[in-house]
Design a protein around this motif. Sequence first.
Motif, mmCIF file in Angstrom:
data_model
loop_
_atom_site.group_PDB
_atom_site.id
_atom_site.type_symbol
_atom_site.label_atom_id
_atom_site.label_comp_id
_atom_site.label_asym_id
_atom_site.label_seq_id
_atom_site.Cartn_x
_atom_site.Cartn_y
_atom_site.Cartn_z
ATOM 1 N N UNK A 1 -21.630 8.988 30.562
ATOM 2 C CA UNK A 1 -20.531 7.854 30.234
ATOM 3 C C UNK A 1 -20.566 7.777 28.950
ATOM 4 N N UNK A 2 -19.701 7.121 28.382
ATOM 5 C CA UNK A 2 -19.843 6.646 26.915
ATOM 6 C C UNK A 2 -20.326 5.136 26.854
ATOM 7 N N UNK A 3 -20.604 4.630 28.221
ATOM 8 C CA UNK A 3 -21.491 3.290 28.050
ATOM 9 C C UNK A 3 -22.711 3.315 27.670
ATOM 10 N N UNK A 4 -23.230 4.872 28.000
ATOM 11 C CA UNK A 4 -24.506 4.909 27.749
ATOM 12 C C UNK A 4 -25.078 5.451 26.169
ATOM 13 N N UNK A 5 -23.901 5.538 25.507
ATOM 14 C CA UNK A 5 -24.193 6.275 24.092
ATOM 15 C C UNK A 5 -24.545 5.083 23.108
ATOM 16 N N UNK A 6 -25.376 5.202 22.226
ATOM 17 C CA UNK A 6 -25.833 4.306 21.259
ATOM 18 C C UNK A 6 -24.993 4.112 20.055
ATOM 19 N N UNK A 7 -24.409 5.401 19.448
ATOM 20 C CA UNK A 7 -23.772 5.493 18.393
ATOM 21 C C UNK A 7 -22.137 5.995 18.462
ATOM 22 N N UNK A 8 -21.438 5.580 17.585
ATOM 23 C CA UNK A 8 -20.278 5.962 17.342
ATOM 24 C C UNK A 8 -19.982 6.693 16.030
ATOM 25 N N UNK A 9 -19.578 8.039 16.168
ATOM 26 C CA UNK A 9 -19.416 8.819 14.839
ATOM 27 C C UNK A 9 -18.055 9.046 14.480
ATOM 28 N N UNK A 10 -17.600 8.497 13.363
ATOM 29 C CA UNK A 10 -16.519 8.569 12.584
ATOM 30 C C UNK A 10 -16.402 9.431 11.630
ATOM 31 N N UNK A 11 -15.667 10.756 11.731
ATOM 32 C CA UNK A 11 -15.480 11.431 10.532
ATOM 33 C C UNK A 11 -14.125 11.531 10.009
ATOM 34 N N UNK A 12 -14.172 11.366 8.736
ATOM 35 C CA UNK A 12 -12.656 11.192 7.932
ATOM 36 C C UNK A 12 -12.613 12.403 6.908
ATOM 37 N N UNK A 13 -11.445 13.026 7.015
ATOM 38 C CA UNK A 13 -11.137 14.045 6.245
ATOM 39 C C UNK A 13 -10.361 13.692 5.043
ATOM 40 N N UNK A 14 -10.826 13.882 3.809
ATOM 41 C CA UNK A 14 -10.311 13.415 2.486
ATOM 42 C C UNK A 14 -10.063 14.850 1.916
ATOM 43 N N UNK B 1 0.863 -1.297 -0.071
ATOM 44 C CA UNK B 1 -0.060 0.015 0.104
ATOM 45 C C UNK B 1 0.994 1.048 0.001
ATOM 46 N N UNK B 2 0.568 2.233 -0.622
ATOM 47 C CA UNK B 2 1.305 3.585 -0.956
ATOM 48 C C UNK B 2 0.348 4.564 -0.795
ATOM 49 N N UNK B 3 -0.828 4.481 -0.691
ATOM 50 C CA UNK B 3 -1.642 5.634 -0.407
ATOM 51 C C UNK B 3 -1.741 6.091 1.017
ATOM 52 N N UNK B 4 -1.954 7.286 1.245
ATOM 53 C CA UNK B 4 -1.958 8.044 2.659
ATOM 54 C C UNK B 4 -3.032 7.738 3.568
ATOM 55 N N UNK B 5 -2.581 7.521 4.909
ATOM 56 C CA UNK B 5 -3.836 7.537 5.790
ATOM 57 C C UNK B 5 -4.230 8.892 6.248
ATOM 58 N N UNK B 6 -5.722 8.705 5.912
ATOM 59 C CA UNK B 6 -6.409 10.157 6.259
ATOM 60 C C UNK B 6 -6.571 10.333 7.838
ATOM 61 N N UNK B 7 -6.772 11.828 8.236
ATOM 62 C CA UNK B 7 -7.034 12.264 9.674
ATOM 63 C C UNK B 7 -8.273 11.761 9.858
ATOM 64 N N UNK B 8 -8.824 11.422 10.993
ATOM 65 C CA UNK B 8 -10.178 11.007 11.233
ATOM 66 C C UNK B 8 -10.499 11.235 12.664
ATOM 67 N N UNK B 9 -11.549 11.369 13.193
ATOM 68 C CA UNK B 9 -11.880 11.493 14.457
ATOM 69 C C UNK B 9 -13.366 10.601 15.094
#
Length: 210
Positions: free
Chosen positions: A130-143, A100-108
């Motif tokens: 707390x995070x134990x009471x959260x239903x969703x995990x939000x992943x934002x990827x910058x491209x 693999x030669x592609x770059x790894x993007x930044x994410x949160x």
Amino acid sequence: MSIFNHPEQLKMLQDLLNPNQRRGGIDYSSSEDEEESMVVHKLNPGAIGRPKTEDAATKAKKKKKLNPLCTPLVEEEKKLPESLEEWQDRQEKEDNDILETRKTPEYTMTYRQAVGTEDVFLQMGNRTGASASCEDLIVEVSLPDEEMTADKMSLSLQETELDLGTCLYRLRLPLPHPVNVDRCHAKYDSELKKLRLTLRLQRELDYVNF
């Protein structure tokens, strides 16, 4: 009769208390055994009883002991492929990762919970901040500088892993918690060049925290 009247007794007491101290005029050319016998081991309350010896199994258990107050990410052992096709697929993925030669993007990664009026004002549920009471995990990827459209991007989502591929970027991300693949969705903003993934968490103790 005072001890100060006999200086030789003071010297003997000094030799008894400090056997390693050497004085001039005395020949200390003795054997190693005699020098080792003069070493005084300091005693403390922990020295009472038989000396404790730890075997290899006890040391291994101490090393593997986890802290119950934290939840570290433990990578599961990979299962061996059961067929030739599975082995070929795994080998192909490993070869692609090496080349693999592609770059790894930044994410949160952030957690989100659905809070209603009964939770805010009446506090009827078991939800906490707390995070134990959260239903969703939000992943934002910058491209940034990505010209590929969303329909041509390759996105593979499994319960414990996320794999995203574009022309310029490649992101292979292990997830901190298992997710329900059927209840996840993605949205791409072409102006900001950001991909937003909403992953529905599927944990073992969710029925207690909600």
